[in-house]
Enzyme design. Structure first.
Site, PDB file in Angstrom:
ATOM      1  N   LYS A   1       4.537 -35.046 -46.830  1.00  0.00           N
ATOM      2  CA  LYS A   1       4.323 -34.068 -47.909  1.00  0.00           C
ATOM      3  C   LYS A   1       5.582 -33.995 -48.754  1.00  0.00           C
ATOM      4  CE  LYS A   1       1.937 -31.169 -50.250  1.00  0.00           C
ATOM      5  NZ  LYS A   1       2.641 -31.661 -51.449  1.00  0.00           N
TER       6      LYS A   1
ATOM      7  N   GLU B   1      -0.804 -35.073 -45.711  1.00  0.00           N
ATOM      8  CA  GLU B   1      -1.474 -36.278 -46.197  1.00  0.00           C
ATOM      9  C   GLU B   1      -1.187 -37.402 -45.213  1.00  0.00           C
ATOM     10  OE1 GLU B   1       0.477 -36.283 -49.934  1.00  0.00           O
ATOM     11  OE2 GLU B   1      -0.438 -34.365 -50.474  1.00  0.00           O
TER      12      GLU B   1
END
Length: 399
Positions: free
Chosen positions: A349, A306
């Site tokens: 993450k 992400e």
């Protein structure tokens, strides 16, 4: 030589200049931290963070690894198991929970680089039982970015066998079109991992252990912990301090099943910071996991990782790793064409099992990164806050 002597004698300011040079050098050296001072500052920041977390959440043991400018350090705290008081070491194995998804993503990326499959394929191509089912409308990319249309966080408790898994996936009904909604899901990326194993002519666990980990230089990481490594496997603890370890689950290996050490994990982080040091196929595979595919709720969803524009505020990291992002669907906007970050970017993450916690973050532009592992599941916001402080210290230290 006689001609040079008068010139030296006629320069009475020379001694003064020398004194001023020494004074200026002394002031500059005092203003710029030495490597030793930077190291001491980082150690204090990490020590304070670990101490606070362990005291506040009754965490038995932790390992925190940091890297800055291609120099890594590992800090260990507490015990790997309360039963024997064995200390946490650099070789202690921790369950990394959903950080495992970054390895599933990297393996899928590697399979694509090798021409064994394409992320544009659909799961029915590799799992015949799913051909024509609603889930087959989603691509493998949708599965890897949680945008298949609403697959849930977990399989229902009634799904316990391969046959039941395929029946569930075949009869599942989406609540959104592929690519329009991000809903974090173990079955989603788990199916991607399963398909990847099939495409490689193997199974997920074997492909990761026999091919992926060696390519990344990770010699103490496992999906299936061998007997020879069980002595290094930390004991996990529930919130009620009961001993626990993961025991499986459908697509559990693909979604949350990796066990690793702080040393191996910081090597993985460094490979992501500077993938150019890797060879051919694995370099391209790692680089491709940095591509952004969907934007949602203040962050960019890549394959496994992400992404956040840097500098990133603590509030943004907390929002991106919130329970709302884990448990609820969020609108997703496709990035066309998919691309790597256009500016400084932080990748992260989180990971959890019932008895372990993990958090990984790295910022390639500054060449800094962090791995946090613990043998108790404590709240994600506490991890994010502690990691944010450490990353800020690393960024101040420079490379």
């Amino acid at each position: 030589m006689d001609e040079e002597m008068p010139a030296r004698r006629m320069n009475p300011a020379a001694p003064a200049c020398g004194i001023w040079a020494v004074l200026v050098l002394a002031v500059c050296c005092a203003a710029v931290p030495t490597r030793a001072q930077e190291g001491a500052d980082i150690r204090k920041t990490v020590d304070d963070a670990a101490g606070s977390l362990m005291a506040a959440h009754d965490v038995p043991g932790m390992a925190i690894a940091v890297t800055a400018g291609a120099r890594s350090r590992i800090f260990t705290y507490g015990v790997a198991t309360r039963e024997t008081d064995a200390p946490v070491t650099e070789g202690t194995l921790f369950e990394i929970g959903s950080v495992s998804k970054t390895f599933t993503a990297t393996l899928a990326s590697l399979a694509e680089v090798q021409g064994k499959m394409s992320l544009g394929d659909h799961p029915g191509r590799y799992v015949p039982e799913l051909r024509g089912a609603p889930v087959d409308k989603a691509s493998l990319l949708h599965l890897g970015t949680y945008t298949a249309g609403g697959l849930p966080l977990q399989f229902p408790d009634t799904v316990r066998t391969d046959k039941e898994t395929k029946v569930y996936l075949r009869t599942w009904k989406p609540d959104a079109a592929p690519g329009t909604q991000r809903r974090y899901s173990n079955p989603s990326i788990g199916l991607l991992g399963h398909v990847t194993g099939v495409a490689l002519g193997s199974d997920y666990a074997t492909a990761v252990e026999a091919d992926l980990f060696p390519r990344l230089g990770m010699s103490q990481s496992y999906v299936r912990v061998p007997k020879s490594a069980m002595g290094s496997y930390a004991q996990g603890y529930t919130k009620d301090d009961k001993p626990i370890r993961i025991t499986g689950g459908m697509f559990g290996a693909e979604a949350y099943g990796v066990r690793s050490t702080a040393g191996d994990m910081i090597r993985f982080v460094e490979a992501n910071i500077t993938p150019e040091v890797l060879d051919g196929e694995i370099r391209r595979a790692v680089e491709n996991t940095h591509i952004g595919f969907f934007r949602t709720a203040g962050m960019t969803q890549g394959l496994g990782w992400e992404q956040y524009p840097y500098p990133v505020s603590l509030e943004s990291l907390l929002a991106g790793n919130s329970t709302q992002m884990i448990w609820e669907p969020n609108p997703a906007t496709e990035i066309v064409p998919p691309r790597k970050p256009e500016g400084p970017t932080l990748f992260n993450k989180t990971g959890s099992t019932n008895g372990f916690s993990a958090y990984v973050a790295f910022f390639p532009d500054k060449k800094i990164g962090l791995v946090m592992l613990a043998n108790k599941n404590f709240p994600i916001p506490a991890r994010i806050k502690a990691a944010h402080r450490i990353l800020e210290q690393l960024a101040r230290g420079g490379d």
